[in-house]
Each structure stands twice: as structure tokens, then as C-alpha cells.
Design a protein around this motif. Structure first.
Motif, short mmCIF file in Angstrom:
data_model
loop_
_atom_site.label_atom_id
_atom_site.label_comp_id
_atom_site.label_asym_id
_atom_site.label_seq_id
_atom_site.Cartn_x
_atom_site.Cartn_y
_atom_site.Cartn_z
N ARG A 340 0.82 -1.21 0.00
CA ARG A 340 0.00 0.00 0.00
C ARG A 340 0.86 1.26 0.00
NH1 ARG A 340 -4.62 -2.14 4.30
NH2 ARG A 340 -5.07 -4.06 3.18
N ILE A 341 1.97 1.18 -0.68
CA ILE A 341 2.91 2.29 -0.66
C ILE A 341 2.34 3.55 -1.30
CG2 ILE A 341 4.07 1.78 -2.86
CD1 ILE A 341 6.74 2.32 -1.24
N SER A 342 1.35 3.38 -2.15
CA SER A 342 0.79 4.55 -2.83
C SER A 342 0.02 5.46 -1.88
CB SER A 342 -0.12 4.12 -3.98
OG SER A 342 -1.27 3.47 -3.50
N VAL A 343 -0.37 4.96 -0.69
CA VAL A 343 -1.11 5.82 0.24
C VAL A 343 -0.17 6.47 1.26
CG1 VAL A 343 -3.23 4.50 -0.02
CG2 VAL A 343 -1.67 3.95 1.87
N HIS A 344 1.14 6.16 1.20
CA HIS A 344 2.09 6.75 2.16
C HIS A 344 2.09 8.28 2.06
CE1 HIS A 344 4.71 2.95 2.97
NE2 HIS A 344 3.43 2.65 2.85
N SER A 345 2.07 8.78 0.85
CA SER A 345 2.09 10.24 0.68
C SER A 345 0.80 10.86 1.21
CB SER A 345 2.27 10.59 -0.80
OG SER A 345 1.23 10.05 -1.59
N ILE A 346 -0.31 10.15 1.10
CA ILE A 346 -1.58 10.65 1.62
C ILE A 346 -1.51 10.72 3.15
CG2 ILE A 346 -4.04 10.13 1.86
CD1 ILE A 346 -3.95 8.80 -0.88
N ILE A 347 -0.93 9.70 3.76
CA ILE A 347 -0.80 9.68 5.23
C ILE A 347 0.03 10.87 5.71
CG2 ILE A 347 0.14 8.38 7.18
CD1 ILE A 347 -0.43 5.81 5.48
N LYS A 348 1.15 11.09 5.06
CA LYS A 348 2.03 12.20 5.46
C LYS A 348 1.32 13.54 5.31
CE LYS A 348 6.21 9.70 4.08
NZ LYS A 348 7.34 9.65 3.10
N ALA A 349 0.59 13.71 4.21
CA ALA A 349 -0.11 14.98 3.97
C ALA A 349 -1.23 15.19 4.99
CB ALA A 349 -0.67 15.00 2.55
N MET A 354 0.13 17.84 12.49
CA MET A 354 0.20 17.18 13.79
C MET A 354 1.57 17.35 14.43
SD MET A 354 -0.35 13.15 14.71
CE MET A 354 1.41 12.79 14.69
N GLU A 355 1.60 17.38 15.76
CA GLU A 355 2.87 17.39 16.47
C GLU A 355 3.62 16.11 16.15
OE1 GLU A 355 4.44 17.23 21.10
OE2 GLU A 355 2.38 17.88 20.66
#
Length: 776
Positions: A340-349, A354-355
Motif C-alpha cells: 500500500r505504498i501509494s497511500v504513504h504520501s496521503i498519510i504524510k499529507a 500534527m505534532e
């Protein structure tokens, strides 16, 4: 040094599972006596183990857990199923202690004359007089060799490929490791080891009570359904309950074992980054009123939309060097970070505001359509993951693609359109910094989730929810729920999850309650199709505890040439088979259906000219055991409609309306057979045609059949090119108005259904207690 003694501690022999030393393998015996219950049996076994091997060696707890519950050993993958392992066994087993016949016969483990269990078949090869022999290997030695075997599979946890110190620097082949594992093992040990490698001890611990179908299905004692659960074993091993508590927050057998050996109650059960948290089960709501009664609270009750996607437990760590580490676990606790590496950028964004601290989030991974500006159907997810995955599963996808793209399968041309992509819907937060939120009420966790997640349209969303009750009377809350649930069905959503504002994560007193229309008898999607073939299938058979002589899986056919049959009565009906059904029938119904099928069955190799119909079966389905001379009409119920990733492969369809591109076909999701029809009651020709089935599926999924027109874009272009754009816009407006009216009508229809359902249930269950069924 004596192999059985290390560091002054006696090592546990692997033969601890031998039935002559303990009665663990007799858990399945049905008896009115509590002495044969799983709880009593396992207590005696643990007492004997500790009496014979005290003090237990360090790491023994983890080894015992991994070998008794191999299905929960999610870190080790062996890449072996029965067919391949049977080939290796001929080279591995010691002929002086095990083999008395040709090992090639092991390949017949699933035939009707066999047991349906490869380990059980090994016992037939035991040299007389060796049945009760004690093997030379220790439990820890076998466990270490299984670690080495796991290192040969790319799907094992990355720790098995990162220079694990417990493994030899020289990597051995799979066959070499298997020879070491099976070397000098007596037959009973080899049988247990085989099922551990196959990650399924059920057929040895809980074998079928009889090889005969009628006896196994009809003379089955319900008490014999008792099986030893992981929770029962952990409670018996550690009566303080600390091991169970640890497993709930760190759902790995190793973590629970280490917590126990490190001091049990002295070690705090606390979530940790990179270790999955156990996903709690939800109660099944049979009606709106029933769901509210399960919660039984005067506080707030919320209805969250249940999105049709794949569960993703997301672990994020912000490192001091600025790196962001992400780990993602699936519902089965499998590490799917690279899939699911394609959602990594979504998670970061989504976490940009967040702290910088550790966080564990619950989310649903969905397919999102930019064109429709909405979440799309579940079946697209597989293709989107295939398109973007990295690591072992990306390699596997390439192999599968290569196989499916052969000349005999010219259909694999379509893939998810560019307008589709993976997205995330977040619905809970479990850890924030060093603070566990598992014991924090849902109302507070939801507020913290909303403060942590920055929503991004079409990429990162927070689950939609509506308040059902703020402490109002249950009847008023039920009315609210009728409206909310009906709205979700009209919107083609999967369902709802009811959550009490007071509930903690995994709260057994106030559980989450799932509401899906197929949970209500008679409210799921129901269609009439035919059964044209059947087979024994190991997973379903082991749930039912039946041998290969019992047919448990049925091949479902759809009429593919109705227009030709109507035009020419000499044309044989042609049935298209691209999915199967294994559930729905009671044990009594299954026994009766086996009789029907067997009475009219022929071998799959029989000449098709002898049949009154023709058929084509999806080539990726397993070969059936028998084929019916005359199809049998059945009623099926399902949880909506879906499309299999392989449903367009290898099918010949002699009907003109279907595109030569072999478009995918809708099938029932989680199909269950709910009714059987004798030929004297209804003809098999009354089954749905393929086109009718697709039309019903489009209706159920909130689409129109015209949406499937592959030339739609070309037609639109042509109309605008020749000045008919205004007419086309008017047509679209009219279509939108029709859809709006249809949506409102559907919502009102379901709202009325739920009201009637609750009235009927209230009248029929007065003074009667109902069992609560839990769903994973």
C-alpha cells in the motif's frame, strides 16, 4: 552436551503433541463430561508440561504458542500448500521409521477415499510398532528450523531477511531445510509438523467424526463444535490474564509471550509502533431496534458509515532526522506496508499539522473516482494495489499478470482507469505519542482524530457519522436509525457501524454494532441461478468437519444464451460459471443436497455431448469433483455485488451484447444458498440470464446499465462535434432528475421496511433472549 539439556535447563521434546503423552489431540471428543472440554484438557496438558520440564526454558512460551496456533503466526510464511509439500515429503521422510509405501500416494490426500488431511495421510505410512515413538528433536530445535524455512519465503516478515542472528550465514534451500526438519521424526511428529507448516492443525485436532456424509452432517453432536481457542489457552497458561491483555494491544504471539516471561502483571500492556493492535469484533445487528438494544446505554450513540474497502491499521513514527516511518497492517495482521505504498504520501499529507510523535490510526482504504467525485466499488482496490505495490507482492502480481496474459487468456487488457486511485477514510486513533487511547471513550477519541487528521478531498477523509441518540428513548432512536440506514442504502454504501460515545476500543459491554442489510434474513440481494457442478473444498469442509466424500462447494451458473434458446428450441442452453458458493445451507439441507447431486452426477471428464446443456467454467476456478446431468435451480443471497479480479479470464460467451473486450462480470458478494428447488417445482431454465444479472447488479450498486457502454465517450464527442451538445445536456439533466427521484423512492422504501421489521421483531421476541453473533 546432551541435546536435550541446554544451559542446565531440560529442553521440551517436540513430541509434546504426541497423544500418548497428553490428551491435547482429543479436544474434539464429544462428551457430556466437562473433563473433555477444551479448558479442562488444556489445563491437564499444561500441568503435565510444567511437571515434566520445570523450569521451562526461556522462549518456551513463544514456541508453544507458535506451534499450537500456527494460523496466528503471521510473521512466518512458508510458501507451501498440500500439493507442493507432498512432493517434498517423498525426499524428506525417513523410510526406516515412517514409510512403508510409495510416497507418490500422498498426492491423493484430498480424494474421496482419503482423509482430506495431508498430516493424517502420513500416519497411514507408519512402520508398525513406531506409533508411540518419541522423536529426538526438541520443541525449540523445530521452532528454529521453521524460522529458517520462513526465511525462504519473500512473504515472511522482513526480520527473516535482515540478517537474523538465529539463522545460518549460509542460506539453505527449502528442500534441505525440510530434510533437517523431518529427519528421524516418527510418523505422529511428522503429521503434526506437516499441519504446522500448512498452518492448519484443525484436521488433526478435530477430525471428521465419520467419513460418511450423512453421519458426519446429521449425527453431529453440537458439543463437539468446541475447539481450543487462543484466548482459552492463554488464560490457562497465565491465569492472571496479563498475556491476553498484552495480545490485545500487541497482536503478535511473540509479544504476548515475552510480556508473560518478563513478569506478566509487572509489564504494562501498551501499544507499540510497528506491532499491530488486535482488531475487536463487532456484534451483528439484526434490525435497528436490535442493534440499539445491544448497546443498552442512555448516552450518545453514533452511526458511522461503513465504507466498502480494506482495513488499514496505520502506524506512523516521526524520526529525529526528519524521516517518517510508516507501517501498515491489514485486517489479518499481515504487514502490507509495501503493498500500500501509494497511500504513504496521503498519510504524510493528512498528518502535516500534527505534532511530531508516534501515532496509530484506524482507516479504511478505498477506491476513489475523481470522475464521479465519490468512493467507487470495492473490487477496484485489487487492481489499484497491483498497479502500485512494491516488494514481494508486486513480484507476485507480475507473475500472475504474466500467467493471465497468455494467448489463451487474451482478456487482460483492462485495468483501473487513471481517474481511479486509492484513498483513506480514517475512523479512529489508538495511540498518540506515548499515550494509549484504547481505554479512552469513543467520543474523546473521535475529537482527537479530528484534531490530528487534515482532510484532503478525494484522498484523506474522516468517516461520516450521524447522531442516532443523545440519550433519547430507544423508540425515538430507532426512528432516527431507520432514516439514517435507509439513506446509506440509497447512497449504495455498505452499511453502518453503531458506536456508543462511552465505549472504549474493544469494549465488550458496549461493542461496535454492524448494520448491513444482508444481516437481516430476507433483506440481502437475492437472485435465482443454477448449480451445475460441485466439489469438496478443504477450508469449508474443516469448518463443517466433513471428509472429502462430502460436497461442500457448488459452482454457480448463469444462463448465457437465452435469446438463441428462444429463437431455436434445438439449441442447448449454455451456462457460464465464474463463481462458487459454499455457505447458506444448514447441515440437514447440505446432506439432502449431497444426495440430489450424487444421484445425478457425472465425472467432469465425461463427454459434454451427453449433457442436455453446455457450460464454460472460469479457468482459474478449481476443477469440480462432479458435474450435474441436469442443473438445479437455487436461490442465493449475498451482501451486494462485486467483481472478481479474474472474472473476465478464459470464458467463452456466445452472446452478442457483451463486448469482445471480455468485460468483468458482477457476481454476488459472500454468496449463500438459501433455497433449493426440485425440478418438479421450478425448471432450471428459470434462472437469470447473464444480462439480467448484470442489470440487477448495476441497480444495486447505484449505477445504470448504460454506464457500462464502452463507447459512451465517443458518442458524447460525436454529438458535440455535430452540434447536438444542447440536446445531450438536456438528456443528462433528465437522467439526473430520474436518478434523484429514484434515490428518494429507494430511501422511503427502505425506511418503511425497517419500521415494519422492528414492529415484527418487537412482537415476536417478547420475553425471549437472543444470542449475540460477533463479526470480525
Amino acid at each position: 552436551m546432551d541435546m536435550d539439556v541446554q544451559d542446565g535447563v531440560q529442553q521440551i521434546t517436540f513430541s509434546f503433541q504426541h497423544p500418548s503423552e497428553n490428551d491435547l489431540s482429543r479436544v474434539h471428543k464429544s462428551s457430556t463430561s466437562s473433563s473433555h472440554s477444551p479448558r479442562a484438557v488444556v489445563h491437564r496438558w499444561i500441568e503435565a508440561l510444567r511437571r515434566n520440564y520445570s523450569p521451562l526454558p526461556r522462549g518456551a512460551t513463544a514456541s508453544v504458542l507458535r506451534l499450537l496456533f500456527p494460523e496466528d503466526d503471521t510473521q512466518r510464511k512458508f510458501g507451501l500448500q498440500e500439493t507442493l509439500l507432498a512432493q517434498y515429503l517423498g525426499q524428506c521422510l525417513d523410510s526406516s521409521t515412517v514409510f512403508t509405501r510409495d510416497a507418490k500416494q500422498l498426492k491423493a490426500w484430498s480424494q474421496e477415499s482419503a482423509s482430506g488431511c495431508l498430516g493424517e495421510e502420513l500416519l497411514k505410512y507408519a512402520v508398525p510398532g513406531t506409533e508411540n515413538a518419541i522423536g529426538p528433536k526438541s520443541l525449540q530445535e523445530v521452532d528454529a528450523l521453521l524460522d529458517e524455512l520462513a526465511s525462504t519465503s519473500l512473504f515472511s516478515d522482513k526480520s527473516f531477511h535482515d540478517g537474523n542472528a538465529s539463522m545460518s550465514n549460509t542460506k539453505r534451500s527449502k528442500s534441505s531445510i525440510l530434510r533437517s526438519l523431518y529427519d528421524s521424526l516418527p510418523a505422529i511428529d511428522a503429521a503434526y509438523l506437516t499441519q504446522i507448516i500448512l498452518k492448519d492443525l484443525r484436521p488433526l485436532l478435530y477430525p471428521p467424526p465419520s467419513a460418511m456424509t450423512s453421519h458426519a452432517l446429521l449425527a453431529y453432536n453440537t458439543r463437539s463444535k468446541q475447539v481450543l481457542t487462543r484466548e482459552q489457552f492463554m488464560k490457562a497458561w497465565d491465569p492472571s490474564g496479563s498475556m491476553i491483555k498484552m495480545y490485545k494491544v500487541r497482536a503478535k504471539l511473540d509479544e504476548a509471550a515475552m510480556g508473560f516471561e518478563a513478569g506478566g502483571t509487572l509489564v504494562t500492556a501498551h501499544p507499540r509502533w510497528g506491532v499491530p493492535v488486535e482488531i475487536p469484533k463487532s456484534a451483528k445487528g439484526r434490525s435497528p431496534l436490535h442493534a440499539l438494544e445491544l448497546l443498552d446505554t442512555d448516552g450518545q450513540i453514533w452511526a458511522e458509515t461503513k465504507y466498502d474497502g480494506e482495513r488499514a491499521q496505520i502506524h506512523v513514527r516521526f524520526c529525529e532526522d526528519g524521516q517518517v516511518k510508516i507501517a501498515i497492517f491489514s485486517k489479518s495482521k499481515r504487514d502490507s506496508t509495501l503493498d500500500r505504498i501509494s497511500v504513504h504520501s496521503i498519510i504524510k499529507a493528512a498528518l502535516v499539522g500534527m505534532e511530531k510523535q508516534d501515532v496509530i490510526l484506524d482507516a479504511e482504504m478505498v477506491a476513489f473516482s475523481d470522475e464521479r467525485n465519490a468512493i467507487d466499488e470495492f473490487w477496484w482496490i485489487r487492481g489499484l494495489v497491483t498497479r502500485t505495490a512494491q516488494g514481494a507482492r508486486a513480484t507476485m502480481n507480475l507473475v500472475v499478470f504474466s500467467y493471465m496474459n497468455r494467448d489463451s487468456c487474451p482478456s487482460l487488457h483492462s485495468s483501473p482507469p487513471d481517474s481511479l486511485h486509492l484513498a483513506l477514510v480514517f475512523f479512529d486513533v489508538l495511540l498518540l505519542g506515548s499515550a494509549s487511547l484504547l481505554n479512552v471513550p469513543y467520543s474523546i477519541r473521535r475529537s482527537m482524530l479530528e484534531s490530528v487528521i487534515q482532510e484532503i478531498p478525494g484522498q484523506a477523509m474522516i468517516a461520516e457519522r450521524s447522531m442516532v441518540s443523545g440519550g433519547s428513548e430507544v423508540e425515538d432512536a430507532a426512528k432516527n436509525l431507520w432514516e439514517i440506514w435507509a439513506q446509506r442504502i440509497a447512497d449504495s454504501q455498505e452499511g453502518l457501524v453503531l458506536k456508543s460515545g462511552e465505549s472504549t476500543y474493544g469494549d465488550w459491554r458496549l461493542p461496535w454494532v454492524k448494520l448491513k442489510k444482508d444481516y437481516v434474513p430476507g433483506y440481502g440481494d437475492t437472485i435465482d441461478l443454477v448449480v451445475i457442478a460441485s466439489s469438496w473444498e478443504k477450508d469449508r469442509a474443516r469448518e463443517l468437519r466433513v471428509s472429502p466424500s462430502t460436497l461442500v462447494t457448488f459452482y454457480i451458473g448463469v444462463l448465457g444464451n437465452s435469446s438463441q434458446c428462444r429463437a431455436n428450441h434445438t439449441v442447448k442452453p449454455h451456462f457460464v460459471v465464474y463463481f462458487t458458493a459454499s455457505y447458506g445451507l444448514s447441515r440437514e439441507q447440505l446432506e439432502e443436497f449431497n444426495f440430489w447431486v450424487r444421484a445425478d452426477a457425472v465425472e467432469p471428464s465425461a463427454s459434454r455431448d451427453e449433457l442436455s446443456y453446455s457450460y464454460s467454467i472460469l479457468e482459474t476456478l478449481p476443477q469440480p469433483t462432479v458435474v450435474l446431468q441436469a442443473p438445479i435451480l437455487v436461490e442465493l443471497c449475498g451482501a451486494g455485488f462485486t467483481k472478481s479480479p479474474s472474472s473476465k479470464v478464459g470464458i467463452y460467451l456466445p452472446i452478442t451484447w457483451i463486448s469482445d473486450r471480455f468485460e468483468k462480470y458482477y457476481e454476488l458478494r459472500f454468496p449463500r444458498i438459501t433455497k433449493l428447488f426440485r425440478s418438479s417445482e421450478r425448471s432450471f431454465m428459470e434462472c437469470l440470464t447473464l444480462r439480467e444479472l448484470q442489470a440487477i447488479a448495476y441497480e444495486s450498486t447505484g449505477r445504470e446499465i448504460q454506464d457500462a457502454d464502452i463507447y459512451k465517450d465517443l458518442d458524447d464527442w460525436a454529438k458535440r462535434l455535430w452540434g447536438n451538445g444542447a440536446a445531450m445536456d438536456q438528456e443528462r439533466d433528465q437522467k439526473g432528475e430520474r436518478r434523484s427521484k429514484k434515490h428518494a423512492s429507494l430511501r422511503e422504501e427502505w425506511q418503511s421496511k425497517f419500521e415494519n421489521l422492528d414492529v415484527q421483531r418487537a412482537q415476536s421476541r417478547k420475553g425471549r433472549q437472543e444470542d449475540v453473533e460477533m463479526s470480525p
